[in-house]
Design a protein around this motif. Structure first.
Motif, PDB file in Angstrom:
ATOM      1  N   THR A 263       4.922   1.494  -9.722  1.00  0.00           N
ATOM      2  CA  THR A 263       3.459   1.261  -9.634  1.00  0.00           C
ATOM      3  C   THR A 263       3.239   0.412  -8.623  1.00  0.00           C
ATOM      4  OG1 THR A 263       3.378   1.712 -11.997  1.00  0.00           O
ATOM      5  CG2 THR A 263       1.508   0.448 -11.192  1.00  0.00           C
ATOM      6  N   LYS A 264       2.057   0.684  -7.629  1.00  0.00           N
ATOM      7  CA  LYS A 264       1.821  -0.137  -6.602  1.00  0.00           C
ATOM      8  C   LYS A 264       0.519  -1.017  -7.043  1.00  0.00           C
ATOM      9  CE  LYS A 264      -0.099   0.475  -1.708  1.00  0.00           C
ATOM     10  NZ  LYS A 264      -0.042   1.320  -0.796  1.00  0.00           N
ATOM     11  N   HIS A 265       1.026  -2.473  -6.804  1.00  0.00           N
ATOM     12  CA  HIS A 265      -0.343  -3.321  -7.072  1.00  0.00           C
ATOM     13  C   HIS A 265      -0.853  -3.890  -5.609  1.00  0.00           C
ATOM     14  CE1 HIS A 265       0.589  -3.235 -11.274  1.00  0.00           C
ATOM     15  NE2 HIS A 265       2.055  -3.430 -10.986  1.00  0.00           N
ATOM     16  N   ASN A 266      -2.257  -4.106  -5.479  1.00  0.00           N
ATOM     17  CA  ASN A 266      -2.654  -4.553  -4.112  1.00  0.00           C
ATOM     18  C   ASN A 266      -2.650  -6.169  -4.444  1.00  0.00           C
ATOM     19  OD1 ASN A 266      -3.045  -2.267  -3.117  1.00  0.00           O
ATOM     20  ND2 ASN A 266      -5.059  -2.142  -3.361  1.00  0.00           N
ATOM     21  N   LEU A 267      -2.111  -6.887  -3.469  1.00  0.00           N
ATOM     22  CA  LEU A 267      -2.173  -8.308  -3.830  1.00  0.00           C
ATOM     23  C   LEU A 267      -3.413  -9.019  -2.962  1.00  0.00           C
ATOM     24  CD1 LEU A 267       1.508  -8.986  -3.465  1.00  0.00           C
ATOM     25  CD2 LEU A 267       0.100  -8.725  -5.476  1.00  0.00           C
ATOM     26  N   TYR A 268      -4.329  -9.685  -3.449  1.00  0.00           N
ATOM     27  CA  TYR A 268      -5.402 -10.482  -2.820  1.00  0.00           C
ATOM     28  C   TYR A 268      -5.449 -11.934  -2.844  1.00  0.00           C
ATOM     29  CZ  TYR A 268      -7.602  -5.649  -2.788  1.00  0.00           C
ATOM     30  OH  TYR A 268      -7.736  -4.390  -3.156  1.00  0.00           O
ATOM     31  N   GLN A 269      -6.021 -12.665  -1.735  1.00  0.00           N
ATOM     32  CA  GLN A 269      -6.055 -13.944  -1.538  1.00  0.00           C
ATOM     33  C   GLN A 269      -7.689 -14.180  -1.262  1.00  0.00           C
ATOM     34  OE1 GLN A 269      -3.883 -16.227   1.573  1.00  0.00           O
ATOM     35  NE2 GLN A 269      -2.955 -17.261  -0.272  1.00  0.00           N
ATOM     36  N   GLN A 270      -8.305 -14.718  -2.030  1.00  0.00           N
ATOM     37  CA  GLN A 270      -9.611 -14.843  -1.810  1.00  0.00           C
ATOM     38  C   GLN A 270     -10.383 -13.564  -1.273  1.00  0.00           C
ATOM     39  OE1 GLN A 270      -9.716 -18.259   1.264  1.00  0.00           O
ATOM     40  NE2 GLN A 270      -9.514 -19.594  -0.472  1.00  0.00           N
ATOM     41  N   GLU A 271     -10.174 -12.560  -1.956  1.00  0.00           N
ATOM     42  CA  GLU A 271     -10.538 -11.015  -2.016  1.00  0.00           C
ATOM     43  C   GLU A 271     -10.067 -10.445  -0.526  1.00  0.00           C
ATOM     44  OE1 GLU A 271     -14.703 -10.761  -2.305  1.00  0.00           O
ATOM     45  OE2 GLU A 271     -14.978 -12.699  -3.143  1.00  0.00           O
ATOM     46  N   GLU A 272      -9.351 -10.815   0.180  1.00  0.00           N
ATOM     47  CA  GLU A 272      -8.789 -10.366   1.402  1.00  0.00           C
ATOM     48  C   GLU A 272      -7.177  -9.860   0.568  1.00  0.00           C
ATOM     49  OE1 GLU A 272      -6.841 -11.201   5.890  1.00  0.00           O
ATOM     50  OE2 GLU A 272      -8.271 -13.046   4.781  1.00  0.00           O
ATOM     51  N   LEU A 273      -7.188  -8.595   1.214  1.00  0.00           N
ATOM     52  CA  LEU A 273      -5.852  -8.034   0.975  1.00  0.00           C
ATOM     53  C   LEU A 273      -4.626  -8.616   1.764  1.00  0.00           C
ATOM     54  CD1 LEU A 273      -4.326  -5.683  -0.459  1.00  0.00           C
ATOM     55  CD2 LEU A 273      -4.845  -4.138   1.492  1.00  0.00           C
ATOM     56  N   ILE A 274      -3.632  -9.050   1.234  1.00  0.00           N
ATOM     57  CA  ILE A 274      -2.414  -9.518   1.695  1.00  0.00           C
ATOM     58  C   ILE A 274      -1.103  -9.031   1.877  1.00  0.00           C
ATOM     59  CG2 ILE A 274      -3.569 -12.106   1.703  1.00  0.00           C
ATOM     60  CD1 ILE A 274      -1.542 -12.588  -0.616  1.00  0.00           C
ATOM     61  N   GLY A 275      -1.073  -8.073   0.777  1.00  0.00           N
ATOM     62  CA  GLY A 275       0.178  -7.313   0.580  1.00  0.00           C
ATOM     63  C   GLY A 275       0.189  -6.362  -0.626  1.00  0.00           C
ATOM     64  N   PHE A 276       1.367  -5.912  -0.835  1.00  0.00           N
ATOM     65  CA  PHE A 276       1.289  -5.165  -2.069  1.00  0.00           C
ATOM     66  C   PHE A 276       2.805  -5.509  -2.894  1.00  0.00           C
ATOM     67  CE2 PHE A 276       0.043  -3.020   1.892  1.00  0.00           C
ATOM     68  CZ  PHE A 276      -1.058  -2.414   1.174  1.00  0.00           C
ATOM     69  N   CYS A 277       2.754  -5.232  -4.149  1.00  0.00           N
ATOM     70  CA  CYS A 277       3.926  -5.282  -5.139  1.00  0.00           C
ATOM     71  C   CYS A 277       4.191  -3.975  -5.775  1.00  0.00           C
ATOM     72  CB  CYS A 277       3.598  -6.342  -6.230  1.00  0.00           C
ATOM     73  SG  CYS A 277       4.879  -6.358  -7.230  1.00  0.00           S
ATOM     74  N   TYR A 278       5.337  -3.332  -5.543  1.00  0.00           N
ATOM     75  CA  TYR A 278       5.910  -2.302  -6.181  1.00  0.00           C
ATOM     76  C   TYR A 278       6.744  -2.540  -7.464  1.00  0.00           C
ATOM     77  CZ  TYR A 278       4.355   0.384  -2.083  1.00  0.00           C
ATOM     78  OH  TYR A 278       3.608   0.768  -1.090  1.00  0.00           O
TER      79      TYR A 278
END
Length: 595
Positions: A263-278
């Motif tokens: 399952t792919k999760h988007n990672l955000y820092q202050q609403e900016e996409l910084i990476g992903f977690c699978y």
């Protein structure tokens, strides 16, 4: 024809015999002529202001210290007399220099000092300028310099890159003496630059991983962290055997990776996409209690954790009181993932970091075009984002009276109205709040609403500060060393000394100290004074534990006297385990007198 004669001919007639000079010198002379550099200049003319220099030196303090450490370590590789080492930033501003007094004195005469700008445009052909422009390691000897100011010097430079292969600085060594083995000098400079880049990359990687884990509102289990470039940053411990050697590879290169199993999760820092977690989709037995942070050995913290565990099972509002940096956000995360709402989102808001208007739009959201600067698509507020999950409000004490009323209304009605909208939205969330101030006192002072206090203060928990958790210093050091894969033989010295200080910034302050220690002393053992200096530079106020020794001893004696030396009642009064009280009575050599 000598190099000096070639220089005279060129500056007077722009004529040059390219076969008699190295290509990088010919190219640089032409560059200087095209940019109207004065070849007869006797001094550097461009310099940044004192405040700008101080800011730059503070920004790059860790880089300066790494370079100094590497120069000391590899000094034997420099076959050079009377050397002067210079470090500039990527714009050619001299940040630091050190070396032979005679060379330093001559450098002062031409204003080759901290704050000076040493690019080709500023002072003509020089090794620093060429290295920064071409990203090559070069040597420039005496009359190969374009401006007269630098003619007494022979200089070698190499660019320094960061972990992303971006130029951040330039390292130079200059001398007035003849350079016998310029190849050895360049080799030593390049070795230092390579080592510095590697150490910077480790720091950047650790910071990136920390940012990813902070953005991941899930336990880091059976997971792969992936950057925006598709490269694997880290894998959780429980799948390392399955994904050996995966760090640095792209996610699609992994032989065992099947996107249908993750399952792919988007990672955000202050609403900016910084990476992903699978995250691997497997059915497994869930542990009875998921705890974030370290495995504490402290009795007082174990009492707190037990209370937290019991509170997490309910859906009641929880308020966490704890000093700055003591782990309130980690506690909120632990509550969420041990609650019935763990499948929902954990949404955190720092109330103290936002103005009243920003906090209002952040919490309640707004309709499209609600105000100047609003997003055309509108914004879903944090309260709505936390629907069916947990809302964590940190520094709740800093909330204005108007916002306290708005929050109270939401808790009573279970509804919100976004700014600029007339539509009510029903919400259902679990509320966890935190503060480093005593809410009861704020209510008595009229600074916090009493009706809201009773809404928040249903299950109050008190998080013990680090100075009350002496047993945890070893655990914190060991955990840090494991993360960095750094195990100096002197690491016991760190925890032993750390127990002598108050750590008013708690775990956050202690972790910052460990980061500085790892950066400045990766191999060399620091002295006691050096360790204390590293602690002091990151502390607002540095206090030794000895300063509180007498206060705690007096507090225990007073409590004993008030209970007629009844140990169980005394332990309860002091909010400590009875075994801890026994240990402190022994430590402070308190005499037990029964009346």
């Amino acid at each position: 024809m000598s190099t000096k004669e070639l220089w005279h001919t060129y500056v007077q007639s722009s004529q040059i015999n390219q076969e008699l000079l190295p290509n990088h010198i010919v190219e640089s002379w032409e560059y200087c002529m095209n940019h109207d550099v004065n070849p007869f200049s006797r001094q550097g003319v461009e310099k940044v202001s004192g405040s700008a220099l101080r800011t730059q030196k503070k920004t790059w303090a860790y880089l300066i210290n790494i370079v100094k450490d590497e120069i000391r370590r590899l000094n034997e590789f420099f076959y050079i007399k009377k050397p002067l080492f210079i470090l500039t930033d990527k714009n050619g501003v001299v940040l630091w220099r050190d070396g032979h007094e005679e060379t330093r004195h001559l450098a002062n005469e031409i204003r080759f000092s901290e704050g000076s700008i040493w690019t080709e445009k500023a002072v003509g052909t020089n090794a620093i300028g060429i290295s920064l422009r071409t990203l090559q390691s070069v040597t420039v000897e005496r009359f190969e310099h374009f401006a007269e100011a630098s003619h007494p010097f022979t200089c070698s430079s190499t660019p320094i890159l960061d972990g992303n292969n971006q130029v951040v600085a330039c390292l130079n060594v200059s001398t007035m003496e003849e350079l016998v083995e310029s190849g050895y000098t360049l080799f030593a400079l390049k070795m230092i630059a390579k080592n510095v880049q590697q150490r910077m990359a480790e720091v950047q990687l650790a910071e990136q991983k920390e940012a990813f884990l902070e953005a991941l509102n899930l336990p880091f289990e059976q997971s792969i962290l992936v950057g925006l470039d598709g490269k694997v940053l880290s894998v959780s411990d429980d799948v390392k055997e399955l994904l050996v050697g995966s760090e640095g590879k792209t996610i699609t290169e992994l032989a065992t990776f099947n996107k249908n199993r993750y399952t792919k999760h988007n990672l955000y820092q202050q609403e900016e996409l910084i990476g992903f977690c699978y995250q691997l989709e497997t059915k497994k037995l869930e542990p009875s209690f998921i705890s974030f942070g370290i495995t504490s050995q402290n009795e007082r913290y174990q009492v707190f954790l037990n209370q937290l565990s019991q509170a997490a099972k309910s859906d009641l509002p929880i308020h966490i009181y704890g000093e700055t940096g003591s782990g309130k956000e980690v506690s909120a995360k632990t509550i969420h993932f041990n609650s019935c709402r763990q499948s929902g989102k954990l949404v955190a808001v720092n109330c103290g970091a936002l103005s009243e208007n920003l906090l209002e739009s952040e919490l309640f959201g707004y309709a499209p075009g609600a105000f100047t600067g609003a997003k055309l698509s509108g914004y879903k507020g944090k309260i709505e984002q936390a629907d069916n999950g947990t809302l964590f409000l940190d520094e709740i004490d800093s909330m204005s009276k108007r916002m306290q009323v708005a929050l109270l209304r939401t808790l009573e009605d279970k509804k919100i109205t976004p700014i600029g909208s007339d539509q009510e939205i029903s919400v259902n969330f679990r509320l966890v709040t935190a503060s480093n101030k005593n809410l009861k006192e704020l209510v008595n002072q009229g600074k916090f609403r009493e009706d809201l206090f009773y809404r928040l203060y249903v299950v109050p928990l008190k998080l013990p500060p680090l100075r009350k958790r002496q047993e945890d210093f070893e655990v914190l050091v060991e955990t840090f060393c494991d993360k960095k894969n750094w195990h100096p033989i002197w690491k016991n010295k760190i925890s032993d000394l750390s127990k002598e200080f108050e750590w008013e910034g708690n775990i956050r302050e202690f972790h910052n100290f460990l980061e500085r220690l790892y950066l400045y002393f990766p191999t060399k053992e620091p002295t006691r004074d050096e360790l204390i200096e590293l602690i002091a530079i990151g502390s607002i106020k540095i206090n030794r534990m000895e300063e509180t020794y007498l206060d705690e001893r007096v507090e225990i004696i007073n409590a004993l006297e008030s209970t007629n030396y009844h140990l169980s009642q005394t332990a309860e009064k002091l909010n400590m385990a009875r075994s801890t009280l026994y240990r402190k009575i022994d430590k402070y050599q308190i005499e037990i007198i029964r009346r």
